[in-house]
Design a protein around this motif. Structure first.
Motif, short mmCIF file in Angstrom:
data_model
loop_
_atom_site.label_atom_id
_atom_site.label_comp_id
_atom_site.label_asym_id
_atom_site.label_seq_id
_atom_site.Cartn_x
_atom_site.Cartn_y
_atom_site.Cartn_z
N ASN A 13 8.29 13.99 -9.33
CA ASN A 13 8.01 12.78 -8.54
C ASN A 13 8.69 12.89 -7.18
OD1 ASN A 13 6.48 11.57 -10.54
ND2 ASN A 13 8.24 10.56 -11.45
N TRP A 14 8.15 12.14 -6.23
CA TRP A 14 8.74 12.09 -4.89
C TRP A 14 10.00 11.25 -4.93
CZ3 TRP A 14 7.78 14.72 -0.59
CH2 TRP A 14 8.35 14.26 0.60
N PRO A 15 11.11 11.59 -4.24
CA PRO A 15 11.21 12.68 -3.26
C PRO A 15 11.72 14.00 -3.82
CG PRO A 15 13.13 11.28 -3.09
CD PRO A 15 12.27 10.68 -4.17
N GLN A 16 11.99 14.06 -5.15
CA GLN A 16 12.48 15.32 -5.73
C GLN A 16 11.47 16.45 -5.53
OE1 GLN A 16 12.53 12.36 -7.40
NE2 GLN A 16 14.74 11.99 -7.17
N ARG A 17 10.19 16.07 -5.43
CA ARG A 17 9.13 17.08 -5.27
C ARG A 17 9.36 17.96 -4.04
NH1 ARG A 17 2.95 15.09 -5.14
NH2 ARG A 17 3.70 14.15 -7.07
N LEU A 18 9.97 17.39 -3.01
CA LEU A 18 10.15 18.10 -1.75
C LEU A 18 10.97 19.37 -1.90
CD1 LEU A 18 9.61 17.93 1.35
CD2 LEU A 18 11.86 16.83 1.51
N ALA A 77 9.50 21.30 8.10
CA ALA A 77 9.14 19.91 7.85
C ALA A 77 10.05 19.27 6.82
CB ALA A 77 7.68 19.82 7.39
N ALA A 78 10.39 20.01 5.78
CA ALA A 78 11.26 19.47 4.72
C ALA A 78 12.63 19.10 5.27
CB ALA A 78 11.39 20.48 3.59
N ALA A 79 13.12 19.88 6.23
CA ALA A 79 14.45 19.61 6.80
C ALA A 79 14.45 18.38 7.69
CB ALA A 79 14.92 20.83 7.59
N LEU A 80 13.27 17.89 8.07
CA LEU A 80 13.16 16.72 8.94
C LEU A 80 12.77 15.45 8.18
CD1 LEU A 80 11.29 18.34 11.98
CD2 LEU A 80 13.60 17.39 12.03
N ILE A 81 12.78 15.51 6.85
CA ILE A 81 12.19 14.46 6.05
C ILE A 81 12.88 13.11 6.22
CG2 ILE A 81 13.52 14.77 3.93
CD1 ILE A 81 9.68 14.31 4.25
N ASN A 82 14.14 13.08 6.61
CA ASN A 82 14.87 11.82 6.74
C ASN A 82 14.67 11.15 8.10
OD1 ASN A 82 16.00 11.89 4.12
ND2 ASN A 82 17.63 13.26 4.82
N ILE A 121 2.85 24.09 0.31
CA ILE A 121 3.15 22.97 1.21
C ILE A 121 2.69 21.65 0.59
CG2 ILE A 121 2.39 21.94 3.41
CD1 ILE A 121 2.54 24.88 4.53
N TYR A 122 1.49 21.65 0.02
CA TYR A 122 0.99 20.41 -0.59
C TYR A 122 1.74 20.07 -1.87
CZ TYR A 122 -2.77 19.23 2.57
OH TYR A 122 -3.48 18.82 3.68
N GLU A 123 2.12 21.07 -2.64
CA GLU A 123 2.88 20.80 -3.86
C GLU A 123 4.27 20.25 -3.54
OE1 GLU A 123 0.82 23.63 -7.25
OE2 GLU A 123 2.70 24.29 -6.35
N ARG A 124 4.74 20.48 -2.33
CA ARG A 124 6.02 19.89 -1.91
C ARG A 124 5.85 18.44 -1.48
NH1 ARG A 124 9.70 24.01 1.62
NH2 ARG A 124 11.28 22.55 0.85
N GLY A 125 4.60 17.96 -1.40
CA GLY A 125 4.35 16.60 -0.95
C GLY A 125 4.19 16.50 0.55
N LEU A 126 3.98 17.64 1.22
CA LEU A 126 3.78 17.68 2.67
C LEU A 126 2.29 17.81 2.96
CD1 LEU A 126 6.71 20.15 3.44
CD2 LEU A 126 6.72 17.66 3.77
N ILE A 127 1.94 17.73 4.23
CA ILE A 127 0.54 17.83 4.63
C ILE A 127 0.34 19.07 5.49
CG2 ILE A 127 0.82 16.43 6.74
CD1 ILE A 127 -1.94 15.21 6.10
N GLY A 128 -0.84 19.68 5.40
CA GLY A 128 -1.06 20.89 6.17
C GLY A 128 -2.52 21.25 6.30
N THR A 129 -2.78 22.35 7.00
CA THR A 129 -4.14 22.82 7.22
C THR A 129 -4.11 24.30 7.59
OG1 THR A 129 -6.20 22.35 8.43
CG2 THR A 129 -4.17 22.30 9.70
#
Length: 353
Positions: free
Chosen positions: A141-146, A207-212, A233-241
């Motif tokens: 679950n988020w935010p542990q997923r990150l 991106a993960a380091a900027l999450i706060n 990237i998506y499995e971390r809960g982030l967005i990408g392309t």
């Protein structure tokens, strides 16, 4: 979750090709939500200027395709309908005997999506041994997923990326972003930057380091990258392309406040001109927006000469590891500027001639 509100896509047509593509991009157990025509057509058909028969057939077509994809319809209430993709394909393989279309894909690589035609086949989920098991592995679950090791890495399906490498990368980017903030104080200033682009995101560590911070990051995996990490990237809960940086990015001019590029120009060396990539960066960066480019010192010397020609305010600085590291950082800010007004005498001369 994928959501469609009055998007007017013929979901049930072409052998269900469009819904089959939605199925490809949804994770196991993901949801598809449809709002608007033909949902609730019995109460709206006159206002939509369509016949009851036409709308009924459209709704039935969607229901047929959803069943053929083994989706479960959870609810239809007012103008919303919600379906859920199965968490695995154990039951779905049995249903193939009833629904002949679409067949399971055989040769298709599900992660390939750059200049790839959609196929009318169902992307098979990873095998499971129990009906309650989530195909490919469960997500935290988020935010542990990150920061949790993504299932793709745990399963060994991402080439040359182990759990240990992932964890080290996460810690590395925390240190790098801390160094960035010391060089560009505005990066840590709440509200100064909102839309950020990472042009070569790798595992999404930047991106993960900027999450706060109150910002979001578009993580780009170059189509030419040796390892496809978009799924991570998506499995971390982030967005990408995906993006080929020898081509224009499909985005509005002046979209981003801040651009980050890690080893991008080394990746595209001998693929396309450095000037083309920097001009595209200039197009999508807003005035007073900033960039941080990290690369080999020789590469950055050439980059800086072009950046100065774009009238960006730029400076080179040492890597966070110190001055003896060949990799350096180029920090630049796009300036407001206008084309100089033509000489008045030249204008008079042109008019006379």
């Amino acid at each position: 979750m994928a959501h469609c509100s009055r998007c007017l896509i013929p979901w049930g047509k072409n052998d269900g090709l469009y819904l089959t593509e939605i199925d490809r991009i949804l994770r196991p157990g993901g949801y598809w939500i449809l709002s608007g025509p033909p949902v609730n057509w019995k109460n709206h058909w006159k206002g939509w200027n369509r016949t009851r028969e036409d709308l009924n057939e459209e709704q039935n077509g969607i229901e047929r395709v959803a069943k053929s994809l083994c989706w479960k319809k959870l609810v239809q209430r007012n103008d919303l309908a919600i379906w859920q993709k199965p968490t695995n394909h154990m039951h779905c393989k049995l249903q193939r005997k009833i629904f002949k279309k679409p067949p399971f894909c055989q040769a298709q690589e599900a992660d390939k999506a750059w200049y790839t035609k959609m196929e009318a086949c169902l992307t098979p989920l990873p095998e499971v041994s129990d009906i309650k098991e989530i195909a490919g592995g469960s997500l935290a679950n988020w935010p542990q997923r990150l920061t949790a090791v993504p299932p793709r890495i745990r399963s060994g399906s991402v080439q040359a990326v182990t759990a240990e490498i992932f964890e080290k990368d996460t810690e590395l980017w925390k240190k790098r972003v801390s160094h960035y903030k010391a060089l560009d104080s505005q990066l840590a200033e709440p509200g100064r930057y909102r839309n950020i682009l990472d042009m070569n995101a790798n595992l999404g560590g930047f991106a993960a380091a900027l999450i706060n911070y109150p910002l979001w990051v578009m993580n780009v995996v170059p189509a030419e990258a040796e390892v496809d990490t978009l799924g991570v990237i998506y499995e971390r809960g982030l967005i990408g392309t995906y993006q080929n940086w020898c081509e224009a990015m499909s985005t509005y001019p002046r979209t981003y406040d801040f651009i980050h590029a890690d080893s991008l120009f080394t990746l595209y060396k001998n693929r396309c001109d450095m000037e083309d990539i920097l001009l595209e960066m200039d197009r999508i960066l807003r005035p007073q927006g900033s960039v941080i480019i990290r690369d080999d010192v020789d590469v950055l010397v050439d980059v800086k000469s072009i950046v100065d020609g774009l009238q960006w305010d730029s400076r080179m600085t040492d890597h966070e590891g110190g001055p003896h590291v060949r990799e350096k950082l180029l920090i630049a800010t796009k300036q407001y500027w206008t084309t100089p007004a033509p000489n008045q005498d030249q204008e008079v001369s042109k008019t006379a001639s």
